[in-house]
Design a protein around this motif. Structure first.
Motif, PDB file in Angstrom:
ATOM      1  N   VAL B  40       0.910  -1.227   0.000  1.00 24.62           N
ATOM      2  CA  VAL B  40      -0.062  -0.017  -0.033  1.00 24.62           C
ATOM      3  C   VAL B  40       0.969   1.217  -0.056  1.00 24.62           C
ATOM      4  N   VAL B  43       2.188   1.804  -3.602  1.00 23.62           N
ATOM      5  CA  VAL B  43       1.334   2.254  -4.575  1.00 23.62           C
ATOM      6  C   VAL B  43       0.939   3.642  -4.137  1.00 23.62           C
ATOM      7  N   SER B 108      -3.594  -0.716  -7.137  1.00 26.70           N
ATOM      8  CA  SER B 108      -3.469  -1.768  -6.162  1.00 26.70           C
ATOM      9  C   SER B 108      -3.441  -3.311  -6.950  1.00 26.70           C
ATOM     10  N   THR B 125      -7.766  -4.182   3.519  1.00 21.26           N
ATOM     11  CA  THR B 125      -7.938  -3.251   2.408  1.00 21.26           C
ATOM     12  C   THR B 125      -9.157  -2.924   1.986  1.00 21.26           C
TER      13      THR B 125
END
Lengths: 84, 245
Positions: B40, B43, B108, B125
């Protein structure tokens, strides 16, 4: 050949995982019907193909959910092994 | 964690679980920093750098766009037309949020191409994204509809003085974020698991044909699921905003 309790649970989990992904039949039929109706709609009205395409994909993805629940159950049985 | 059930021959490449990297204690709970956090963060950094570069470039925008400005304008126009197409007059309020989650989920999902484990293949997520949709739906419902109308909707097939149907409608409301997040999660997870199985099955014999599978599982499936998530979010929010006078 000795089979103890935990081996038996693992084997039965594998069989259960195989049975759980039979849930994929339903979404397969549903997505096929959606795609067929989409194709005939494009044949009747080729100008609206963009809108038909997006609607069809949306409906197919929603129909796919039930199959994915079966897949999740299979994954949980195989890798998380809640029963053993 | 016995994966030998599935594949007994190869055990070196079969790796698709979330791993904890470090852990620390907070209020008596052990909290792990996992691979999902790292992905995460990667990204997030990519998107941040892209936005800063786009901001600097668009400070001195030209009337006739060239090069990088073209790309940015293309992306913005595409997302704008998508949101306007499905939300109508409510689009200007939500276009920023929808575009943000669209780009985040898309990056993602396709981060599996770079060898990362996609962050959306972790239920944490996607459940966070589903909860945000849930809060937006109900905030807008209470903002735009009267309490009487919400009560009538919740008792929907029966008249409002007979709330037998109320628990069933309540469950169907709660099922919305769960089914939204599970759909995205299970799709991306199935892609990740399939790729791990393929990479585990073939050792050094053939490393070329997984590329075709990557195109399907990461690019096609990831883009479709991103579109579906955003489309359903927009539909639910637009439905909650409509008040029937």
């Amino acid at each position: 050949m000795n089979i103890n309790g935990s081996d038996l649970i693992k084997a039965c989990s594998a069989i259960g995982a195989g049975l759980a992904v039979i849930a994929g039949i339903g979404p397969g039929v549903g997505q096929g019907i959606a795609a067929g109706h989409g194709a005939s709609a494009v044949g009747r009205n080729p100008g609206a193909s963009g809108k038909i395409m997006s609607t069809m994909l949306l409906g197919q993805a929603v129909a796919e959910t039930t199959g994915l629940y079966g897949l999740l159950v299979a994954m949980l049985l195989l890798f998380v092994q809640p029963l053993s | 964690m016995n994966q030998a059930i599935l594949l007994s021959s190869s055990d070196q490449n079969l790796d698709f679980m979330v791993h904890g990297l470090t852990k620390f204690k907070l209020f008596g709970q052990t909290i792990y920093i996992t691979t999902t956090h790292v992905c995460v963060f990667i990204v997030f950094m990519v998107l941040l750098i892209f936005s800063i570069v786009a901001h600097v470039k668009l400070k001195k925008a030209e009337d006739v766009p060239t090069g990088f400005q073209n790309v940015v304008e293309f992306i913005v126009e595409l997302l704008n037309s998508m949101v306007v197409g499905s939300m109508g007059r409510w689009a200007p309020k939500f276009v920023n949020y929808i575009s943000t989650i669209f780009i985040f989920i898309l990056f993602s999902n396709i981060s599996g191409l770079l060898g990362l484990r996609p962050p959306t293949a972790d239920y944490g997520t996607t459940f966070a994204l589903g909860i945000m949709t849930f809060i937006l739906i109900h905030y807008n419902q209470f903002k735009h509809q009267s309490g009487k109308q919400i009560w009538t909707d919740m008792c929907s097939p029966l008249p409002p003085w007979l709330p037998i149907w109320f628990p069933i409608n309540l469950i169907s409301e709660i099922a919305v974020p769960i089914s939204l997040s599970l759909r995205l999660f299970a799709n991306i997870l199935s892609g990740t698991v399939m790729m791990a199985l393929v990479y585990g099955l073939l050792t050094a014999v053939a490393k070329v044909w997984p590329a075709a599978l990557h195109v399907y599982f990461d690019l096609f499936s990831g883009a479709i699921q991103t579109y579906v998530f955003c489309m359903l979010t927009m539909t639910y929010i637009a439905q909650a905003c409509e008040s029937e006078e």
